[in-house]
Motif scaffolding. Structure first.
Motif, PDB file in Angstrom:
ATOM      1  N   LEU A 184       0.893  -1.276  -0.047  1.00 61.10           N
ATOM      2  CA  LEU A 184      -0.012  -0.288   0.090  1.00 61.10           C
ATOM      3  C   LEU A 184       1.059   1.252   0.057  1.00 61.10           C
ATOM      4  O   LEU A 184       1.039   1.761   0.925  1.00 61.10           O
ATOM      5  CB  LEU A 184      -0.894   0.013   1.296  1.00 61.10           C
ATOM      6  CG  LEU A 184      -2.178  -0.519   0.902  1.00 61.10           C
ATOM      7  CD1 LEU A 184      -3.125   0.069   2.319  1.00 61.10           C
ATOM      8  CD2 LEU A 184      -2.874  -0.071  -0.291  1.00 61.10           C
ATOM      9  N   HIS A 185       1.489   1.422  -1.086  1.00 60.99           N
ATOM     10  CA  HIS A 185       2.012   2.992  -1.137  1.00 60.99           C
ATOM     11  C   HIS A 185       1.137   3.925  -1.743  1.00 60.99           C
ATOM     12  O   HIS A 185      -0.056   3.720  -1.802  1.00 60.99           O
ATOM     13  CB  HIS A 185       3.314   2.767  -1.922  1.00 60.99           C
ATOM     14  CG  HIS A 185       3.081   2.274  -3.386  1.00 60.99           C
ATOM     15  ND1 HIS A 185       3.219   2.935  -4.587  1.00 60.99           N
ATOM     16  CD2 HIS A 185       2.877   0.861  -3.955  1.00 60.99           C
ATOM     17  CE1 HIS A 185       2.970   2.183  -5.756  1.00 60.99           C
ATOM     18  NE2 HIS A 185       2.695   1.005  -5.158  1.00 60.99           N
ATOM     19  N   ALA A 189      -2.688   3.643  -1.949  1.00 62.10           N
ATOM     20  CA  ALA A 189      -3.587   4.285  -0.523  1.00 62.10           C
ATOM     21  C   ALA A 189      -4.338   5.329  -0.934  1.00 62.10           C
ATOM     22  O   ALA A 189      -5.604   5.476  -0.382  1.00 62.10           O
ATOM     23  CB  ALA A 189      -2.349   4.794   0.306  1.00 62.10           C
ATOM     24  N   ALA A 190      -4.027   6.142  -2.051  1.00 64.20           N
ATOM     25  CA  ALA A 190      -4.899   7.187  -2.417  1.00 64.20           C
ATOM     26  C   ALA A 190      -6.148   6.744  -3.098  1.00 64.20           C
ATOM     27  O   ALA A 190      -7.269   7.146  -2.909  1.00 64.20           O
ATOM     28  CB  ALA A 190      -4.131   8.099  -3.281  1.00 64.20           C
ATOM     29  N   LEU A 191      -5.979   5.568  -3.750  1.00 66.16           N
ATOM     30  CA  LEU A 191      -7.070   4.983  -4.385  1.00 66.16           C
ATOM     31  C   LEU A 191      -8.256   4.253  -3.167  1.00 66.16           C
ATOM     32  O   LEU A 191      -9.400   4.387  -3.460  1.00 66.16           O
ATOM     33  CB  LEU A 191      -6.735   3.594  -5.313  1.00 66.16           C
ATOM     34  CG  LEU A 191      -7.833   2.877  -5.742  1.00 66.16           C
ATOM     35  CD1 LEU A 191      -8.527   3.564  -6.788  1.00 66.16           C
ATOM     36  CD2 LEU A 191      -7.251   1.633  -6.409  1.00 66.16           C
ATOM     37  N   GLY A 219      -1.757   7.618   7.452  1.00 71.97           N
ATOM     38  CA  GLY A 219      -1.944   6.404   8.293  1.00 71.97           C
ATOM     39  C   GLY A 219      -1.945   5.401   7.656  1.00 71.97           C
ATOM     40  O   GLY A 219      -1.302   4.282   8.060  1.00 71.97           O
ATOM     41  N   LEU A 220      -2.726   5.153   6.341  1.00 78.95           N
ATOM     42  CA  LEU A 220      -2.682   3.960   5.705  1.00 78.95           C
ATOM     43  C   LEU A 220      -1.350   3.698   5.349  1.00 78.95           C
ATOM     44  O   LEU A 220      -0.859   2.602   5.333  1.00 78.95           O
ATOM     45  CB  LEU A 220      -3.452   4.429   4.269  1.00 78.95           C
ATOM     46  CG  LEU A 220      -5.094   4.405   4.433  1.00 78.95           C
ATOM     47  CD1 LEU A 220      -5.832   4.503   3.117  1.00 78.95           C
ATOM     48  CD2 LEU A 220      -5.754   3.198   5.016  1.00 78.95           C
ATOM     49  N   MET A 221      -0.410   4.401   4.694  1.00 80.35           N
ATOM     50  CA  MET A 221       0.857   4.017   4.074  1.00 80.35           C
ATOM     51  C   MET A 221       1.578   3.731   5.396  1.00 80.35           C
ATOM     52  O   MET A 221       2.518   2.691   5.430  1.00 80.35           O
ATOM     53  CB  MET A 221       1.553   5.376   3.809  1.00 80.35           C
ATOM     54  CG  MET A 221       0.946   5.248   2.228  1.00 80.35           C
ATOM     55  SD  MET A 221       1.994   6.632   1.151  1.00 80.35           S
ATOM     56  CE  MET A 221       2.160   8.011   2.165  1.00 80.35           C
ATOM     57  N   SER A 393      10.853  -1.005   3.731  1.00 79.05           N
ATOM     58  CA  SER A 393      10.471  -1.634   2.541  1.00 79.05           C
ATOM     59  C   SER A 393      10.938  -0.950   1.391  1.00 79.05           C
ATOM     60  O   SER A 393      11.388   0.212   1.269  1.00 79.05           O
ATOM     61  CB  SER A 393       8.748  -1.443   2.451  1.00 79.05           C
ATOM     62  OG  SER A 393       8.348  -0.795   1.380  1.00 79.05           O
ATOM     63  N   PRO A 394      11.129  -1.703   0.171  1.00 84.22           N
ATOM     64  CA  PRO A 394      11.908  -1.072  -0.828  1.00 84.22           C
ATOM     65  C   PRO A 394      10.983   0.062  -1.422  1.00 84.22           C
ATOM     66  O   PRO A 394      11.560   0.828  -2.157  1.00 84.22           O
ATOM     67  CB  PRO A 394      11.678  -2.406  -1.825  1.00 84.22           C
ATOM     68  CG  PRO A 394      10.791  -3.238  -1.269  1.00 84.22           C
ATOM     69  CD  PRO A 394      10.597  -2.930   0.346  1.00 84.22           C
ATOM     70  N   LEU A 395       9.824   0.121  -1.147  1.00 82.53           N
ATOM     71  CA  LEU A 395       9.006   1.236  -1.869  1.00 82.53           C
ATOM     72  C   LEU A 395       9.175   2.826  -1.100  1.00 82.53           C
ATOM     73  O   LEU A 395       8.510   3.570  -1.428  1.00 82.53           O
ATOM     74  CB  LEU A 395       7.605   0.785  -1.958  1.00 82.53           C
ATOM     75  CG  LEU A 395       7.295   0.057  -3.233  1.00 82.53           C
ATOM     76  CD1 LEU A 395       6.230  -0.692  -3.243  1.00 82.53           C
ATOM     77  CD2 LEU A 395       7.200   1.021  -4.409  1.00 82.53           C
TER      78      LEU A 395
END
Ligand code: PEP
Ligand code: MG
Length: 838
Positions: A184-185, A189-191, A219-221, A393-395
């Motif tokens: 969830l990047h 997350a925006a979606l 928060g989601l990220m 995380s790699p992202l």
């Protein structure tokens, strides 16, 4: 079940010393990314409810529980740090999801010794995950016992303003595996956030014992959900069932182009063999320079003395956010228009980040303490970047990059006029993508060269860079911005290379080449004011492309034989009202006056496509580059064209003014304007009308050159658009930049056909697109029959010099062979061999 209390006192859920969040040894909690709250280092073995409420989430691994209080406050009670890794060992949950609990009721019991030995820390948290709706005040920071008052929370908004919280509705849960590549990047997350906001219900995502409201991107990220991780969704409200289903669907549907939409890697880079210490890009303006690299993404703020008026600073932050929001909105609108879904997704995420409650709360808190809005915003973003970086995380780089992008944008807006680039003269500037106004500012500061992560070689920024003689590489890819500030680099724009580890010998070599180049330029300049004839006596007019009378004066000083293209749309940008006829006349007259006795080709306004004017809103188009642009505007706004023609007919001497029509596709368009022009001449009692030319910038016009030449006085080839429309490649597309090359044999055939068609009616043909400024193309264009080249003012001396070294008959012979080659690259190779550049 619900009460209207604005205020609520939460009692201590555990016994032990109290800590503020910043002292918690966990970056996610400490930064406030999960929400505001408090921590306790527990001495007892049971977690109790801090207030009455409903258990809305129970961690699968039994170490955390979320309660919703009757005033809508959502409280995450999290036992220990990284305790999710214990996989439930040592924990026994005493309540079930959906259960109603009383204040002080035991929620979970744990084995103090076992957990203490196996986890990173026993420090436990009480986090108000929807703290954007509440003010939180600690009642004590000393040791507490279970049940003692600990935290006071007050709703920020009246209950009525929070209708969604007040509508109890059913709470629905669901769980699913994340399909999004990399987890969830920002964009997924925006979606999710966008999906959740389409419902009245309140939605949360739960993972790893943590929970975040779907309203907060941060928060989601911050949940650090990876690809294939299983997450829980809870929604409460009147449409909870539908909301859960929609969010589950959004979580389980991977985004298209997930891996590279955020940081497009130009095709140019894939195609070349990797070379150590070299980044490959596309040449937007030629040249070879060395110098210290200056990254434009680093704005350093002065030390903040504090003691600012919070009201003022909040207001400033608000105004800046409004400005950035409207900038992003227009980027989004453009992306939508162009159906650029990747760009749309990126900027939708940026827009969501701009509204993110976690970011704003943190900034607002700093402002409340007297910090300047600039510093508060930076601190808030930097803290979140750090959180993302520490999640491992790699992202993370990608997510942090988005935040940095937004930080810069907002800082720019906040600093407004007071902020400008302070770039040392001679520096090589690296930036994500420069705007035309950036470029003008940088050039005035004497920078040596430009390189960009994105951008296209035929964009208007590239045109400006060529105009300023600033070597420029575009489409270098995101790693450009990883290079160190101040390090010596070599920008070899002709070779499409940025060398970021040049040795001292290489730097000296480049310096020498620069000196040689300067000397050559000086020598060329001494001859720039005499006409350019090939060795066998064919005269080629070398004119200039200009956008203002100042540039025209520059061009004349540089030896221009005339103006080959005045882009009138650039005379009237950055304003809200249309210029009237008199203002236009003055502007055109100024260009004529600046050119002495030389002729000036003035192109009628060419808006639409990528060129938009604030005062001239055109209808939204599904495909603007193929829409009502250029001369087609006569179709919808004929009065504007009439006004411009009238202004043009008033310049004097009229014989020095030639009118050029952009984007013509058929003879009728030309005939129509010709008739209008004749009618206006009669109306103004003029005996002679100015010469009228047609731009050849779409394949249809090139193919109809003969028919057009019958009614036009001259033709001028716009190779920028002709490449775009012939090759079906967006001229501003970073990924295609290396391939939008006007030396493509298909274009050469169209140019040949244009010249042949014009010759039937004894008309002359010029080239005013960027190809005319490319010395490699000079012999080809002469060979195909072009007799006028309209180039960047700084290149007049160089192109005239090139002409003088060529033999037109040989150019004609050899160009015919080029038409048979199979690619632009093959043409370039052949040209290098046949007519080497000095
Ligand atoms: C062209 O298309 O080549 C041209 C000269 O016009 P513009 O770059 O302004 O679209
Ligand atoms: Mg054009």
């Amino acid at each position: 079940m619900h009460n209207n209390n604005k205020e609520l006192t939460l009692s201590a859920p555990l016994s032990g010393p109290v800590l503020t969040l910043v002292d918690v040894p966990d970056p996610v909690f400490a930064s406030g990314a999960m929400g505001d709250g408090i921590a306790i280092d527990p001495l007892n073995d049971t977690l109790h409810a801090p207030c009455a409420g409903v258990v809305v989430h129970v961690a699968r691994t039994g170490h955390a529980v979320t309660l919703r209080a009757d005033n809508g406050a959502e409280l995450l009670l999290h036992l220990g740090l990284d305790t999710v890794e214990l996989q439930g060992q040592g924990f026994s949950m005493l309540v079930k999801e959906g259960a109603r609990v009383a204040n002080g009721e035991p929620l979970l019991r744990y084995d103090l010794d076992q957990v203490a030995q196996q986890c990173k820390s026993l420090v436990s948290l009480m986090i108000l995950t929807n703290s954007q709706d509440f003010q939180v005040r600690a009642i004590t920071l000393k040791s507490v016992k279970v049940g003692e008052p600990l935290l006071h929370i007050i709703r920020r908004h009246p209950m009525g303003a929070q209708a969604e919280v007040d509508v109890p509705g059913e709470e629905i849960h669901g769980h699913i595996r994340i399909a999004h590549r990399g987890g969830l990047h920002a964009r997924p997350a925006a979606l999710i956030r966008q999906t959740a906001q389409g419902f009245k219900s309140k939605s949360r995502l739960h993972f790893g014992g943590k929970s975040a409201t779907c309203d907060s991107l941060i928060g989601l990220m911050g949940l650090a959900v990876g690809e294939h991780d299983e997450v829980q969704v809870s929604c409460q409200g009147p449409d909870a069932e539908a909301a859960v289903q929609a969010i589950l669907a959004a979580l389980s549907t991977a985004l298209a182009e997930d891996s590279h939409a955020m940081a497009p890697t130009p095709i140019a880079q894939h195609k070349r063999a990797a070379e150590a210490g070299v980044l490959h890009g596309v040449c937007a303006a030629p040249g070879l320079v060395g110098g210290p690299m200056f990254r434009l993404n680093a704005i350093s703020l002065p030390v903040d003395a504090g003691n600012h008026d919070p009201e003022q600073q909040l207001q400033a932050l608000d105004t800046a956010r409004n400005q950035v929001r409207s900038e992003i909105d227009s980027t989004l609108a453009r992306a939508k228009k162009h159906k650029n879904t990747a760009e749309e997704a990126i900027f939708a995420a940026h827009l969501a980040l701009l509204e993110d409650p976690a970011l704003l709360d943190a900034a607002n808190r700093s402002i409340d303490q007297g910090m300047a809005a600039t510093h508060a915003w930076c601190r808030s973003i930097d803290a979140q970047c750090e959180v993302l970086q520490q999640l491992g995380s790699p992202l993370l780089a990608e997510r942090a990059n988005d935040l940095c992008d937004l930080k810069q944008r907002l800082l720019r807006a906040l600093l407004g006029e007071t902020w400008h680039y302070d770039v040392p003269a001679g520096a090589i500037v690296a930036a994500h993508e420069l705007t035309p106004s950036d470029l003008l500012q940088l050039s005035a500061q004497g920078v040596a060269g430009l390189c960009m992560v994105e951008g296209g070689a035929t964009s208007h920024v590239a045109i400006l860079a060529r105009g300023k003689g600033l070597p420029c590489l575009v489409a270098l890819g995101a790693t450009l911005l990883d290079q160190q500030q101040g390090q010596s680099v070599v920008l070899d724009a002709d070779g499409g290379r940025l060398e970021w580890m040049p040795g001292s010998a290489r730097l000296a070599e480049v310096r020498q080449a620069q000196l040689d180049h300067q000397q050559r330029r000086a020598a060329q300049q001494t001859q720039a004011h005499t006409p350019a004839l090939t060795r066998d006596g064919v005269q080629i007019e070398v004119a200039a492309n200009v956008a203002s009378s100042t540039e025209a004066a520059d061009a004349l000083a540089n030896g221009a034989d005339g103006v080959g293209l005045l882009r009138t749309e650039f005379l009237f940008v950055d304003r809200n009202t249309a210029p009237d006829e008199e203002e236009q006349r003055l502007a055109y007259q100024a260009v004529l006056d600046a050119m002495g006795d030389k002729s000036v080709i003035i192109r009628t306004i060419d808006v639409g496509g990528d060129k938009q004017l604030d005062y001239l809103p055109l209808p939204a188009e599904a495909n603007p580059v193929l829409g009502l642009r250029g001369i087609r505007m006569a179709q919808i706004r004929p009065e504007l064209l009439d006004q411009q023609l009238r202004a043009l007919l008033h310049v004097c001497p009229l014989a020095r003014c030639r009118i050029l029509l952009p984007m013509v596709t058929e003879v009728d368009e030309l005939l129509h304007i010709r008739q209008r022009l004749d009618a206006l001449c009669t109306e103004l009692e003029l005996t002679q009308r100015p010469e009228l030319g047609v731009m050849i910038e779409v394949p249809a016009a090139a193919l109809l050159a003969e028919q057009l030449a019958e009614h036009a006085d001259f033709l001028s080839i716009g190779t920028n658009d002709l490449s775009q429309y012939t090759l079906a490649m967006d001229r501003d597309h970073a990924g295609l930049a290396s391939r939008v090359d006007a030396l493509h044999p298909a274009l050469l055939r169209l140019i040949a056909q244009t010249c042949a068609g014009a010759a039937v009616h004894h008309r002359w043909v010029g080239v005013c697109g960027a190809l005319a400024s490319d010395p490699l193309a000079t012999p080809v264009l002469i060979g195909l029959g072009v007799s006028e080249l309209s180039v960047s003012p700084v290149q007049i001396g160089e192109i005239k010099d090139r002409v003088r070294h060529l033999d037109a008959a040989e150019c004609r012979r050899f160009s015919q062979d080029l038409l048979k080659l199979s690619s632009a690259a093959a043409v370039r190779r052949a040209c290098h061999q046949q007519w080497p550049l000095s």
